[in-house]
Design an enzyme around this catalytic site. Structure first.
Site, PDB file in Angstrom:
ATOM      1  N   SER A   8      -6.018  -7.396 -73.216  1.00  0.00           N
ATOM      2  CA  SER A   8      -7.343  -7.653 -73.755  1.00  0.00           C
ATOM      3  C   SER A   8      -7.920  -8.914 -73.134  1.00  0.00           C
ATOM      4  O   SER A   8      -7.325  -9.994 -73.228  1.00  0.00           O
ATOM      5  CB  SER A   8      -7.278  -7.816 -75.270  1.00  0.00           C
ATOM      6  OG  SER A   8      -8.472  -8.416 -75.718  1.00  0.00           O
ATOM      7  N   HIS A  31      -8.638  -3.882 -71.514  1.00  0.00           N
ATOM      8  CA  HIS A  31      -9.193  -3.672 -72.856  1.00  0.00           C
ATOM      9  C   HIS A  31     -10.347  -4.647 -73.060  1.00  0.00           C
ATOM     10  O   HIS A  31     -10.174  -5.862 -72.973  1.00  0.00           O
ATOM     11  CB  HIS A  31      -8.087  -3.889 -73.891  1.00  0.00           C
ATOM     12  CG  HIS A  31      -8.496  -3.644 -75.308  1.00  0.00           C
ATOM     13  ND1 HIS A  31      -8.550  -2.382 -75.862  1.00  0.00           N
ATOM     14  CD2 HIS A  31      -8.865  -4.498 -76.285  1.00  0.00           C
ATOM     15  CE1 HIS A  31      -8.919  -2.481 -77.138  1.00  0.00           C
ATOM     16  NE2 HIS A  31      -9.134  -3.748 -77.416  1.00  0.00           N
ATOM     17  N   ASP A  33     -13.191  -6.008 -75.472  1.00  0.00           N
ATOM     18  CA  ASP A  33     -13.572  -6.124 -76.884  1.00  0.00           C
ATOM     19  C   ASP A  33     -15.037  -6.513 -77.019  1.00  0.00           C
ATOM     20  O   ASP A  33     -15.418  -7.645 -76.726  1.00  0.00           O
ATOM     21  CB  ASP A  33     -12.707  -7.177 -77.571  1.00  0.00           C
ATOM     22  CG  ASP A  33     -11.290  -6.692 -77.814  1.00  0.00           C
ATOM     23  OD1 ASP A  33     -11.130  -5.602 -78.399  1.00  0.00           O
ATOM     24  OD2 ASP A  33     -10.341  -7.405 -77.417  1.00  0.00           O
ATOM     25  N   MET A  35     -17.948  -7.317 -79.536  1.00  0.00           N
ATOM     26  CA  MET A  35     -18.149  -7.729 -80.944  1.00  0.00           C
ATOM     27  C   MET A  35     -19.585  -8.197 -81.138  1.00  0.00           C
ATOM     28  O   MET A  35     -20.137  -8.890 -80.289  1.00  0.00           O
ATOM     29  CB  MET A  35     -17.209  -8.885 -81.282  1.00  0.00           C
ATOM     30  CG  MET A  35     -15.740  -8.600 -81.034  1.00  0.00           C
ATOM     31  SD  MET A  35     -14.743  -9.976 -81.607  1.00  0.00           S
ATOM     32  CE  MET A  35     -13.108  -9.447 -81.071  1.00  0.00           C
ATOM     33  N   HIS A  64     -13.461  -1.295 -76.496  1.00  0.00           N
ATOM     34  CA  HIS A  64     -13.233  -1.281 -77.945  1.00  0.00           C
ATOM     35  C   HIS A  64     -14.462  -1.889 -78.607  1.00  0.00           C
ATOM     36  O   HIS A  64     -14.669  -3.105 -78.554  1.00  0.00           O
ATOM     37  CB  HIS A  64     -11.963  -2.097 -78.255  1.00  0.00           C
ATOM     38  CG  HIS A  64     -11.678  -2.233 -79.724  1.00  0.00           C
ATOM     39  ND1 HIS A  64     -10.779  -3.163 -80.208  1.00  0.00           N
ATOM     40  CD2 HIS A  64     -12.143  -1.558 -80.804  1.00  0.00           C
ATOM     41  CE1 HIS A  64     -10.718  -3.049 -81.538  1.00  0.00           C
ATOM     42  NE2 HIS A  64     -11.535  -2.088 -81.921  1.00  0.00           N
ATOM     43  N   MET A  66     -16.418  -3.173 -81.535  1.00  0.00           N
ATOM     44  CA  MET A  66     -16.376  -3.670 -82.915  1.00  0.00           C
ATOM     45  C   MET A  66     -17.801  -4.039 -83.284  1.00  0.00           C
ATOM     46  O   MET A  66     -18.166  -5.211 -83.418  1.00  0.00           O
ATOM     47  CB  MET A  66     -15.419  -4.860 -83.009  1.00  0.00           C
ATOM     48  CG  MET A  66     -13.963  -4.423 -82.952  1.00  0.00           C
ATOM     49  SD  MET A  66     -12.869  -5.774 -82.515  1.00  0.00           S
ATOM     50  CE  MET A  66     -13.054  -5.720 -80.741  1.00  0.00           C
ATOM     51  N   MET A 135      -5.542  -0.304 -85.860  1.00  0.00           N
ATOM     52  CA  MET A 135      -5.573  -1.766 -85.752  1.00  0.00           C
ATOM     53  C   MET A 135      -4.371  -2.362 -86.473  1.00  0.00           C
ATOM     54  O   MET A 135      -4.065  -1.994 -87.610  1.00  0.00           O
ATOM     55  CB  MET A 135      -6.868  -2.323 -86.365  1.00  0.00           C
ATOM     56  CG  MET A 135      -8.140  -2.032 -85.581  1.00  0.00           C
ATOM     57  SD  MET A 135      -8.140  -2.611 -83.859  1.00  0.00           S
ATOM     58  CE  MET A 135      -7.955  -4.388 -84.080  1.00  0.00           C
ATOM     59  N   ASP A 173      -3.447  -2.284 -81.543  1.00  0.00           N
ATOM     60  CA  ASP A 173      -4.178  -3.461 -81.053  1.00  0.00           C
ATOM     61  C   ASP A 173      -4.080  -4.559 -82.101  1.00  0.00           C
ATOM     62  O   ASP A 173      -4.517  -4.373 -83.240  1.00  0.00           O
ATOM     63  CB  ASP A 173      -5.646  -3.045 -80.812  1.00  0.00           C
ATOM     64  CG  ASP A 173      -6.517  -4.174 -80.290  1.00  0.00           C
ATOM     65  OD1 ASP A 173      -5.983  -5.245 -79.931  1.00  0.00           O
ATOM     66  OD2 ASP A 173      -7.762  -3.971 -80.241  1.00  0.00           O
TER      67      ASP A 173
HETATM   68  C1  DX5 Z   1      -8.973  -8.131 -82.078  1.00  0.00           C
HETATM   69  C2  DX5 Z   1      -9.182  -7.448 -80.760  1.00  0.00           C
HETATM   70  C3  DX5 Z   1      -7.953  -7.425 -79.936  1.00  0.00           C
HETATM   71  C4  DX5 Z   1      -7.449  -8.798 -79.541  1.00  0.00           C
HETATM   72  C5  DX5 Z   1      -5.974  -8.738 -79.546  1.00  0.00           C
HETATM   73  O1  DX5 Z   1     -10.035  -7.880 -82.911  1.00  0.00           O
HETATM   74  O2  DX5 Z   1      -9.591  -6.107 -80.960  1.00  0.00           O
HETATM   75  O3  DX5 Z   1      -8.097  -6.590 -78.807  1.00  0.00           O
HETATM   76  O4  DX5 Z   1      -7.884  -9.228 -78.308  1.00  0.00           O
HETATM   77  O5  DX5 Z   1      -5.481 -10.002 -79.328  1.00  0.00           O
HETATM   78  P1  DX5 Z   1      -3.950 -10.362 -79.568  1.00  0.00           P
HETATM   79  O6  DX5 Z   1      -3.136  -9.470 -78.658  1.00  0.00           O
HETATM   80  O7  DX5 Z   1      -3.860 -11.785 -79.204  1.00  0.00           O
HETATM   81  O8  DX5 Z   1      -3.657 -10.090 -81.015  1.00  0.00           O
HETATM   82 ZN    ZN Z   2      -9.437  -4.717 -79.267  1.00  0.00          ZN
END
Ligand code: DX5
Ligand code: ZN
Length: 220
Positions: A8, A31, A33, A35, A64, A66, A135, A173
């Site tokens: 990620s 990956h 993210d 947000m 991903h 969010m 998750m 994840d």
């Molecule tokens: C959290 C993200 C993850 C995050 C994971 O909301 O969706 O992808 O980057 O990070 P680690 O591996 O550090 O938990």
């Molecule tokens: Zn993620």
């Protein structure tokens, strides 16, 4: 069963992203993210940035989302050429229609559930999806502790996928590291996202192959 590791970039250096993506070229995917500071209490980037990541990444993008109102925004990420787009079940009003739209555009369709959301209602929709994301932390931030109590949910998803005979990837994840990836693999996950465990390592490439190896050892 194939094991995939997808670092990620939430834990990467956002002003040196291209270089940091090159460092993970031995991974199975990157990956990404997204947000919106609404669905989760944190903000990263949107389609403009993901388009640039898509343009420079040597490996496929696992996006991903969010974000709220996934029905409206998710197709745009598939249109950018992302290999896979995962939206949250909690943020989509018509998950099946959205998944069909993503596939029609040409991306794989993924559905994610937060720790408090049961997976059962979505297991009967398996043929509509290419990936399920369970998750293992509350979405929003990297570096949180792995929630081992999500393993029954992973196991239930694995049983349903195997029974269906459909090749749906089962992703986890959050908090995935060398000391937790075995438990997730044991429960049936085959696709592993790791942020801090990869970018926090001195040797990023070695961290990726060590994680892959640890997961393979615990895969049935
Ligand atoms: C959290 C993200 C993850 C995050 C994971 O909301 O969706 O992808 O980057 O990070 P680690 O591996 O550090 O938990
Ligand atoms: Zn993620």
């Amino acid at each position: 069963m194939n094991v995939r590791v997808q670092p990620s970039i939430l834990s990467a250096d956002f002003v040196n992203l291209q270089a940091d993506i090159r460092r993970i070229a031995n991974a199975d995917g990157v990956h990404v993210d997204v947000m919106d500071n609404h669905f989760v209490p944190n903000l990263t980037f949107g389609p403009q940035m993901v388009g640039r990541i898509q343009a420079v990444s040597p490996i496929p993008l696992d996006v991903h989302l969010m974000i709220s109102d996934a029905d409206r925004w998710a197709p745009g990420y598939a249109e950018l050429g992302a290999f896979s787009v995962t939206f949250h079940a909690e943020a989509a009003s018509d998950p099946v229609a959205l998944a069909r739209r993503l596939r029609e555009i040409g991306s794989r369709a993924g559905i994610a559930v937060k720790p408090g959301t049961p997976i059962e209602p979505y297991l009967e929709l398996l043929p509509e999806f290419d990936q399920l994301l369970v998750m293992t932390v509350e979405p929003g931030f990297g570096g949180q502790s792995f929630m081992g109590d999500m393993m029954p949910k992973v196991a239930a998803a694995r049983a349903a996928i195997d029974a269906s005979g459909i090749d749906v990837w089962l992703q986890v994840d959050g908090g995935i590291a060398l000391d937790t990836i075995g438990r997730a693999a044991e429960a049936g996950a085959d696709t592993f996202v790791a942020g801090s465990a990869v970018y926090g390592a001195a040797d990023v490439e070695a961290a990726i192959s060590d994680l892959r190896e640890a997961a393979s050892r615990h895969t049935h």
